[in-house]
Enzyme design. Structure first.
Site, PDB file in Angstrom:
ATOM      1  N   LYS A   1      35.413 -94.410 -51.498  1.00  0.00           N
ATOM      2  CA  LYS A   1      34.314 -94.698 -50.562  1.00  0.00           C
ATOM      3  C   LYS A   1      33.063 -93.986 -51.052  1.00  0.00           C
ATOM      4  CE  LYS A   1      34.086 -92.961 -46.188  1.00  0.00           C
ATOM      5  NZ  LYS A   1      34.154 -92.972 -44.726  1.00  0.00           N
TER       6      LYS A   1
HETATM    7  C1  5RP Z   1      32.452 -88.893 -42.503  1.00  0.00           C
HETATM    8  C2  5RP Z   1      32.927 -90.125 -43.143  1.00  0.00           C
HETATM    9  C3  5RP Z   1      32.624 -91.401 -42.446  1.00  0.00           C
HETATM   10  O1  5RP Z   1      33.835 -92.059 -42.273  1.00  0.00           O
HETATM   11  C4  5RP Z   1      31.679 -92.239 -43.274  1.00  0.00           C
HETATM   12  O2  5RP Z   1      30.485 -91.546 -43.494  1.00  0.00           O
HETATM   13  C5  5RP Z   1      31.397 -93.595 -42.631  1.00  0.00           C
HETATM   14  O3  5RP Z   1      30.718 -93.483 -41.436  1.00  0.00           O
HETATM   15  P1  5RP Z   1      29.156 -93.823 -41.295  1.00  0.00           P
HETATM   16  O4  5RP Z   1      29.054 -95.320 -41.456  1.00  0.00           O
HETATM   17  O5  5RP Z   1      28.775 -93.384 -39.921  1.00  0.00           O
HETATM   18  O6  5RP Z   1      28.426 -93.108 -42.390  1.00  0.00           O
HETATM   19  O7  5RP Z   1      33.561 -90.122 -44.159  1.00  0.00           O
HETATM   20  O8  5RP Z   1      32.558 -87.862 -43.415  1.00  0.00           O
END
Ligand code: 5RP
Length: 285
Positions: free
Chosen positions: A173
């Site tokens: 991610k």
């Molecule tokens: C927090 C995360 C979140 O899952 C990720 O940032 C996704 O959420 P958003 O769309 O609110 O950024 O890993 O550390």
């Protein structure tokens, strides 16, 4: 790839179109009761059926997600620092693989902080998590968290994503950036894009569209869904891009249409408005 690992991955990245819509609600693990996620149970309930998987911590999964759900869980297993602490990058693995199995996790997730003070610790932890999770056929999602001083540019994100993949992460991610295609091309495993801070709905739909066009399998979106005035309309609009190949205009039109279909809105508009004077009814004497 072992059958179990393949099967779990296919719960997250749908094999029909090789796309994924993950709803992120794991923010509390370092942010506490984030705005509009104060009551996760209320937030999750209406959205659960529209996401392919839910990114969650074990505490929220146990307290706020019905155990009868068929939505796959992506379980965050790292933590150890807070927004008011010394260094956000000082994370460790806080959940055992046994607990992840008890929670029927379809994947486990952790952050790595490339270029930060605790880079070594988090990268080694990723390798160790892959060792443990692979033993049980559980995929690992690595989150390339970005420190304050590190920009979200393609050079940095390519480095972080590639390192995660080299350690054996099955999904990475990361953030969308200029030259995002470069990040995707140099990462041998699927990339999913985090939504980031709340931006206007149309911009979040654009981000979704651009991420997919740039080669991501989908988005792991949190704040841009549940901090929206209309979370259900928003997740449905995002879904129309991820799985329905809508373009941004089509998705935004759908978002507006879904708002009008919102039963809450209908309820509101059918209630008499006490501030409006009643029109005299000519049929009544
Ligand atoms: C927090 C995360 C979140 O899952 C990720 O940032 C996704 O959420 P958003 O769309 O609110 O950024 O890993 O550390």
């Amino acid at each position: 790839m072992d059958w179990g690992l393949k099967n779990r991955l296919s719960n997250i990245i749908k094999p029909q179109d090789n796309r994924a819509l993950m709803l992120a609600v794991d923010h509390g693990y370092f942010l506490g009761p984030t705005e509009k996620l104060e009551n996760p149970r209320k937030v999750i309930a209406p959205l659960l059926k529209y996401c392919d998987s839910l990114m969650v911590t074990r505490g929220i999964q146990r307290t706020s997600v019905p155990a009868t759900t068929s939505t796959p869980m992506v379980l965050r297993v790292s933590g150890g620092s807070s927004i008011i602490g010394e260094d956000l990058s000082q994370e460790d693995i806080t959940v055992s693989i046994q607990d992840a199995i008890r929670l029927n996790a379809s994947a486990v997730a952790m952050s790595i902080f490339v270029g930060s003070k605790y880079e070594h610790q988090t990268i080694v932890n990723l390798g160790k998590l892959v060792n443990k999770a692979e033993k049980y056929g559980i995929p690992v999602l690595a989150v390339t968290a970005v420190g304050k001083e590190l920009g979200k540019d393609s050079r940095y994100l390519s480095l972080a994503c590639r390192i995660a993949a080299e350690q054996g992460a099955h999904i990475v991610k990361t953030y969308y950036c200029d030259n995002f295609e470069k990040v995707v091309q140099s990462c041998p495993v699927p990339i999913i894009v985090a939504g980031g801070k709340k931006i206007p709905e149309r911009d979040a739909l654009q981000l979704t569209y651009d991420s997919i066009k740039g080669g991501a399998v989908g988005v792991d979106m949190g704040r841009n869904i549940w901090q929206s005035e209309h979370p259900v309309a928003m997740i449905k609009a995002v879904r129309s891009i991820v799985h329905g190949n809508s373009n941004v205009d089509q998705a935004y039109d759908l978002y507006k249409q879904f708002i009008n279909e919102d039963p809450k809105k209908k309820q509101k508009s059918s209630k008499p408005n006490p501030s409006k004077p009643k029109k005299p009814n000519p049929s009544k004497k």
